[in-house]
Scaffold this motif. Structure first.
Motif, PDB file in Angstrom:
ATOM      1  N   VAL A   7      48.605  33.855  39.039  1.00 21.86           N
ATOM      2  CA  VAL A   7      47.521  33.641  39.976  1.00 21.86           C
ATOM      3  C   VAL A   7      45.918  33.567  38.947  1.00 21.86           C
ATOM      4  O   VAL A   7      45.849  33.982  37.998  1.00 21.86           O
ATOM      5  N   SER A   8      44.942  32.401  39.458  1.00 22.64           N
ATOM      6  CA  SER A   8      43.962  32.244  38.596  1.00 22.64           C
ATOM      7  C   SER A   8      43.149  33.801  38.461  1.00 22.64           C
ATOM      8  O   SER A   8      42.623  34.286  39.557  1.00 22.64           O
ATOM      9  N   ALA A   9      42.665  33.890  37.278  1.00 19.98           N
ATOM     10  CA  ALA A   9      41.855  35.140  37.163  1.00 19.98           C
ATOM     11  C   ALA A   9      40.552  34.985  38.046  1.00 19.98           C
ATOM     12  O   ALA A   9      40.247  36.061  38.558  1.00 19.98           O
ATOM     13  N   CYS A  10      40.004  33.874  38.236  1.00 19.54           N
ATOM     14  CA  CYS A  10      38.856  33.914  38.762  1.00 19.54           C
ATOM     15  C   CYS A  10      38.761  34.221  40.393  1.00 19.54           C
ATOM     16  O   CYS A  10      38.092  34.654  41.082  1.00 19.54           O
ATOM     17  N   VAL A  16      35.081  34.524  35.063  1.00 23.90           N
ATOM     18  CA  VAL A  16      35.513  33.801  33.893  1.00 23.90           C
ATOM     19  C   VAL A  16      35.426  32.274  34.125  1.00 23.90           C
ATOM     20  O   VAL A  16      35.714  31.593  33.059  1.00 23.90           O
ATOM     21  N   ARG A  17      34.660  32.012  35.067  1.00 22.60           N
ATOM     22  CA  ARG A  17      34.643  30.509  35.323  1.00 22.60           C
ATOM     23  C   ARG A  17      33.445  30.076  34.270  1.00 22.60           C
ATOM     24  O   ARG A  17      32.572  30.610  33.635  1.00 22.60           O
ATOM     25  N   TYR A  18      33.439  28.681  34.275  1.00 21.63           N
ATOM     26  CA  TYR A  18      32.535  27.982  33.335  1.00 21.63           C
ATOM     27  C   TYR A  18      30.962  28.532  33.389  1.00 21.63           C
ATOM     28  O   TYR A  18      30.299  28.652  32.489  1.00 21.63           O
ATOM     29  N   THR A  41      48.232  37.700  36.445  1.00 17.66           N
ATOM     30  CA  THR A  41      46.787  37.222  36.400  1.00 17.66           C
ATOM     31  C   THR A  41      46.493  36.477  35.103  1.00 17.66           C
ATOM     32  O   THR A  41      46.880  36.969  34.073  1.00 17.66           O
ATOM     33  N   ILE A  42      45.895  35.360  35.107  1.00 13.24           N
ATOM     34  CA  ILE A  42      45.621  34.614  33.992  1.00 13.24           C
ATOM     35  C   ILE A  42      44.407  33.565  34.134  1.00 13.24           C
ATOM     36  O   ILE A  42      44.547  32.940  35.253  1.00 13.24           O
ATOM     37  N   CYS A  43      43.607  33.513  33.029  1.00 14.08           N
ATOM     38  CA  CYS A  43      42.547  32.269  33.021  1.00 14.08           C
ATOM     39  C   CYS A  43      43.134  31.536  31.964  1.00 14.08           C
ATOM     40  O   CYS A  43      42.904  31.957  30.750  1.00 14.08           O
ATOM     41  N   PRO A  44      43.791  30.586  32.216  1.00 14.88           N
ATOM     42  CA  PRO A  44      44.502  29.683  31.232  1.00 14.88           C
ATOM     43  C   PRO A  44      43.342  29.114  30.088  1.00 14.88           C
ATOM     44  O   PRO A  44      43.522  29.387  28.912  1.00 14.88           O
ATOM     45  N   GLU A  45      42.099  28.916  30.681  1.00 11.11           N
ATOM     46  CA  GLU A  45      41.260  28.301  29.574  1.00 11.11           C
ATOM     47  C   GLU A  45      40.663  29.640  28.710  1.00 11.11           C
ATOM     48  O   GLU A  45      40.651  29.446  27.383  1.00 11.11           O
ATOM     49  N   PRO A  53      29.751  31.847  29.204  1.00  9.14           N
ATOM     50  CA  PRO A  53      29.874  30.660  30.017  1.00  9.14           C
ATOM     51  C   PRO A  53      30.225  29.501  28.905  1.00  9.14           C
ATOM     52  O   PRO A  53      30.174  29.541  27.637  1.00  9.14           O
ATOM     53  N   ARG A  54      30.596  28.205  29.457  1.00  7.54           N
ATOM     54  CA  ARG A  54      30.956  27.180  28.629  1.00  7.54           C
ATOM     55  C   ARG A  54      30.811  25.977  29.683  1.00  7.54           C
ATOM     56  O   ARG A  54      30.470  25.828  30.619  1.00  7.54           O
ATOM     57  N   PRO A  55      30.242  24.749  28.650  1.00  9.97           N
ATOM     58  CA  PRO A  55      29.963  23.465  29.541  1.00  9.97           C
ATOM     59  C   PRO A  55      30.932  23.105  30.580  1.00  9.97           C
ATOM     60  O   PRO A  55      32.094  23.440  30.387  1.00  9.97           O
ATOM     61  N   GLY A 111      40.458  22.461  42.409  1.00 14.60           N
ATOM     62  CA  GLY A 111      39.130  21.818  41.859  1.00 14.60           C
ATOM     63  C   GLY A 111      38.865  21.572  40.468  1.00 14.60           C
ATOM     64  O   GLY A 111      38.187  21.061  39.738  1.00 14.60           O
ATOM     65  N   SER A 112      39.357  22.859  39.719  1.00 15.95           N
ATOM     66  CA  SER A 112      39.404  22.981  38.252  1.00 15.95           C
ATOM     67  C   SER A 112      40.191  22.140  37.683  1.00 15.95           C
ATOM     68  O   SER A 112      41.624  21.632  38.133  1.00 15.95           O
ATOM     69  N   PRO A 113      39.703  21.440  36.388  1.00 17.75           N
ATOM     70  CA  PRO A 113      40.500  20.619  35.775  1.00 17.75           C
ATOM     71  C   PRO A 113      41.643  21.317  35.163  1.00 17.75           C
ATOM     72  O   PRO A 113      42.695  20.774  34.462  1.00 17.75           O
ATOM     73  N   SER A 114      41.820  22.545  35.347  1.00 17.02           N
ATOM     74  CA  SER A 114      43.001  23.353  34.542  1.00 17.02           C
ATOM     75  C   SER A 114      43.811  23.575  35.905  1.00 17.02           C
ATOM     76  O   SER A 114      45.045  23.433  36.028  1.00 17.02           O
ATOM     77  N   CYS A 115      43.145  24.355  36.838  1.00 20.42           N
ATOM     78  CA  CYS A 115      43.943  25.143  38.028  1.00 20.42           C
ATOM     79  C   CYS A 115      43.956  24.235  39.127  1.00 20.42           C
ATOM     80  O   CYS A 115      44.675  24.510  40.075  1.00 20.42           O
ATOM     81  N   GLY A 116      43.152  23.004  39.336  1.00 22.68           N
ATOM     82  CA  GLY A 116      43.300  22.338  40.664  1.00 22.68           C
ATOM     83  C   GLY A 116      44.646  21.683  40.940  1.00 22.68           C
ATOM     84  O   GLY A 116      45.442  21.301  39.928  1.00 22.68           O
TER      85      GLY A 116
HETATM   86  S1  SF4 Z   1      40.669  27.846  34.094  1.00 20.83           S
HETATM   87 FE1  SF4 Z   1      39.009  27.754  35.604  1.00 20.83          FE
HETATM   88  S2  SF4 Z   1      40.014  27.803  37.509  1.00 20.83           S
HETATM   89 FE2  SF4 Z   1      41.505  28.472  36.135  1.00 20.83          FE
HETATM   90  S3  SF4 Z   1      41.269  30.744  35.978  1.00 20.83           S
HETATM   91 FE3  SF4 Z   1      40.124  30.266  34.202  1.00 20.83          FE
HETATM   92  S4  SF4 Z   1      38.066  29.974  35.345  1.00 20.83           S
HETATM   93 FE4  SF4 Z   1      39.467  30.122  37.100  1.00 20.83          FE
END
Ligand code: SF4
Length: 164
Positions: A7-10, A16-18, A41-45, A53-55, A111-116
Protein backbone atom coordinates in the motif's frame (compact mmCIF):
# COMPACT_ATOMS: atom_id res chain seq x y z
CA UNK A 1 -4.73 -15.76 5.50
CA UNK A 2 -3.56 -15.39 1.96
CA UNK A 3 -2.47 -12.34 0.11
CA UNK A 4 -0.86 -9.32 1.63
CA UNK A 5 -1.41 -5.88 0.17
CA UNK A 6 1.35 -3.46 -0.75
CA UNK A 7 0.00 0.00 0.00
CA UNK A 8 1.16 3.55 -0.82
CA UNK A 9 2.51 5.20 2.31
CA UNK A 10 0.67 8.46 1.60
CA UNK A 11 -2.62 6.56 1.60
CA UNK A 12 -1.77 5.33 5.08
CA UNK A 13 -1.38 8.88 6.33
CA UNK A 14 2.36 9.32 5.97
CA UNK A 15 3.31 12.84 4.85
CA UNK A 16 5.60 11.69 2.06
CA UNK A 17 4.15 13.31 -1.05
CA UNK A 18 6.19 15.76 -3.09
CA UNK A 19 4.30 18.64 -1.45
CA UNK A 20 4.90 17.34 2.07
CA UNK A 21 1.35 16.10 2.52
CA UNK A 22 -0.37 12.79 3.03
CA UNK A 23 -3.56 11.68 1.32
CA UNK A 24 -5.08 9.30 3.86
CA UNK A 25 -7.73 6.88 2.72
CA UNK A 26 -10.47 6.31 5.29
CA UNK A 27 -12.24 3.03 4.76
CA UNK A 28 -13.28 0.31 7.22
CA UNK A 29 -11.32 -2.27 5.22
CA UNK A 30 -8.06 -0.42 5.92
CA UNK A 31 -8.52 -0.87 9.69
CA UNK A 32 -9.50 -4.51 9.25
CA UNK A 33 -6.56 -5.30 6.97
CA UNK A 34 -4.20 -3.55 9.37
CA UNK A 35 -5.46 -5.70 12.26
CA UNK A 36 -5.09 -8.79 10.10
CA UNK A 37 -1.47 -7.88 9.38
CA UNK A 38 -2.11 -7.74 5.66
CA UNK A 39 -0.71 -4.29 4.92
CA UNK A 40 2.84 -3.68 3.75
CA UNK A 41 3.47 0.06 3.48
CA UNK A 42 6.01 1.71 1.22
CA UNK A 43 6.64 5.04 -0.43
CA UNK A 44 8.58 3.89 -3.47
CA UNK A 45 10.03 7.34 -4.12
CA UNK A 46 11.38 7.78 -0.59
CA UNK A 47 12.77 4.25 -0.68
CA UNK A 48 14.87 5.39 -3.64
CA UNK A 49 16.30 8.32 -1.71
CA UNK A 50 13.96 11.11 -2.72
CA UNK A 51 13.23 13.73 -0.09
CA UNK A 52 10.18 15.60 1.20
CA UNK A 53 9.34 18.05 -0.19
CA UNK A 54 10.58 17.53 -3.73
CA UNK A 55 9.71 19.08 -7.09
CA UNK A 56 6.66 17.57 -8.78
CA UNK A 57 7.55 15.08 -11.51
CA UNK A 58 5.62 13.66 -14.45
CA UNK A 59 6.31 11.08 -17.13
CA UNK A 60 7.22 13.15 -20.19
CA UNK A 61 5.46 13.37 -23.53
CA UNK A 62 2.25 11.61 -22.53
CA UNK A 63 4.05 8.30 -22.07
CA UNK A 64 3.44 5.75 -19.31
CA UNK A 65 5.29 3.67 -16.77
CA UNK A 66 5.68 0.78 -19.21
CA UNK A 67 7.56 3.12 -21.56
CA UNK A 68 9.86 4.22 -18.74
CA UNK A 69 10.61 0.57 -17.93
CA UNK A 70 11.32 -0.07 -21.61
CA UNK A 71 13.74 2.84 -21.70
CA UNK A 72 11.72 4.86 -24.19
CA UNK A 73 10.38 7.56 -21.87
CA UNK A 74 11.76 9.78 -19.13
CA UNK A 75 10.44 11.07 -15.82
CA UNK A 76 11.10 14.79 -15.49
CA UNK A 77 10.77 17.27 -12.65
CA UNK A 78 8.97 20.53 -13.26
CA UNK A 79 12.34 22.19 -12.68
CA UNK A 80 13.88 20.21 -15.56
CA UNK A 81 15.70 17.53 -13.58
CA UNK A 82 15.71 14.03 -15.06
CA UNK A 83 14.66 11.62 -12.31
CA UNK A 84 14.08 8.59 -14.50
CA UNK A 85 16.65 6.39 -12.78
CA UNK A 86 15.34 7.21 -9.32
CA UNK A 87 11.82 6.30 -10.42
CA UNK A 88 13.04 3.00 -11.85
CA UNK A 89 14.86 2.29 -8.59
CA UNK A 90 11.69 3.17 -6.67
CA UNK A 91 9.76 0.61 -8.69
CA UNK A 92 12.43 -2.05 -8.18
CA UNK A 93 12.34 -1.43 -4.42
CA UNK A 94 8.56 -1.74 -4.30
CA UNK A 95 8.59 -4.99 -6.26
CA UNK A 96 11.37 -6.43 -4.09
CA UNK A 97 9.40 -5.65 -0.93
CA UNK A 98 6.20 -7.06 -2.42
CA UNK A 99 7.98 -10.30 -3.30
CA UNK A 100 9.76 -10.60 0.06
CA UNK A 101 6.52 -10.14 1.98
CA UNK A 102 4.18 -12.15 -0.21
CA UNK A 103 1.99 -9.35 -1.55
CA UNK A 104 -0.45 -10.56 -4.18
CA UNK A 105 -2.22 -7.21 -4.32
CA UNK A 106 -1.27 -3.55 -4.36
CA UNK A 107 -3.44 -0.60 -3.35
CA UNK A 108 -1.84 2.52 -4.77
CA UNK A 109 -2.86 6.13 -4.99
CA UNK A 110 -3.97 7.22 -8.42
CA UNK A 111 -2.40 9.96 -10.51
CA UNK A 112 1.19 9.57 -9.27
CA UNK A 113 4.03 9.00 -11.75
CA UNK A 114 5.03 6.11 -9.47
CA UNK A 115 1.81 4.77 -7.98
CA UNK A 116 -0.88 5.78 -10.50
CA UNK A 117 -2.81 2.92 -12.05
CA UNK A 118 -5.95 4.50 -13.52
CA UNK A 119 -4.57 7.80 -14.73
CA UNK A 120 -1.33 9.76 -14.77
CA UNK A 121 -0.44 13.31 -15.77
CA UNK A 122 0.76 13.99 -19.28
CA UNK A 123 4.14 15.60 -18.68
CA UNK A 124 3.08 19.20 -19.34
CA UNK A 125 2.51 20.12 -15.67
CA UNK A 126 -0.75 21.76 -16.71
CA UNK A 127 -3.17 19.30 -15.14
CA UNK A 128 -3.63 17.30 -18.34
CA UNK A 129 -4.01 13.61 -17.65
CA UNK A 130 -4.55 10.35 -19.47
CA UNK A 131 -5.20 6.70 -18.71
CA UNK A 132 -2.00 4.92 -17.76
CA UNK A 133 0.29 3.53 -15.07
CA UNK A 134 3.05 5.08 -13.05
CA UNK A 135 6.43 3.33 -13.09
CA UNK A 136 5.93 1.33 -9.88
CA UNK A 137 2.39 0.32 -10.78
CA UNK A 138 3.56 -0.83 -14.22
CA UNK A 139 6.37 -2.96 -12.78
CA UNK A 140 4.14 -4.56 -10.14
CA UNK A 141 1.54 -5.37 -12.76
CA UNK A 142 4.14 -6.87 -15.05
CA UNK A 143 5.23 -9.12 -12.17
CA UNK A 144 1.68 -10.43 -11.78
CA UNK A 145 0.63 -8.42 -8.75
CA UNK A 146 -2.96 -7.20 -8.94
CA UNK A 147 -2.90 -3.42 -8.77
CA UNK A 148 -5.90 -1.41 -7.52
CA UNK A 149 -6.15 2.37 -7.24
CA UNK A 150 -7.48 4.01 -4.09
CA UNK A 151 -10.76 4.57 -5.95
CA UNK A 152 -11.06 0.82 -6.48
CA UNK A 153 -10.78 -0.23 -2.85
CA UNK A 154 -14.28 -1.74 -2.87
CA UNK A 155 -13.28 -3.95 -5.78
CA UNK A 156 -10.23 -5.10 -3.83
CA UNK A 157 -12.44 -5.86 -0.82
CA UNK A 158 -14.58 -8.09 -3.04
CA UNK A 159 -11.54 -9.70 -4.62
CA UNK A 160 -10.00 -10.62 -1.27
CA UNK A 161 -13.32 -11.90 0.07
CA UNK A 162 -13.63 -14.13 -2.96
CA UNK A 163 -10.03 -15.37 -2.64
CA UNK A 164 -10.52 -16.21 1.05
S1 SF4 B 1 5.52 7.48 -4.49
FE1 SF4 B 1 4.10 9.22 -4.30
S2 SF4 B 1 2.04 8.32 -4.46
FE2 SF4 B 1 3.50 6.62 -4.08
S3 SF4 B 1 3.52 6.38 -1.83
FE3 SF4 B 1 5.17 7.81 -2.31
S4 SF4 B 1 4.22 9.84 -2.13
FE4 SF4 B 1 2.56 8.34 -2.27
Amino acid sequence: MTGKILVSACLMGHAVRYDGRAKPLHHPAIDRWREEGRLVTICPELSAGMVVPRPPAEIADGAGGEDVLAGTARVMEISGGDVTEAFRQAADNALALAEQTGCRYALLIDGSPSCGSGFIYDGTFSGGRHAGHGVTAALLKRAGIEVYSDREIDRLVERIAAAG
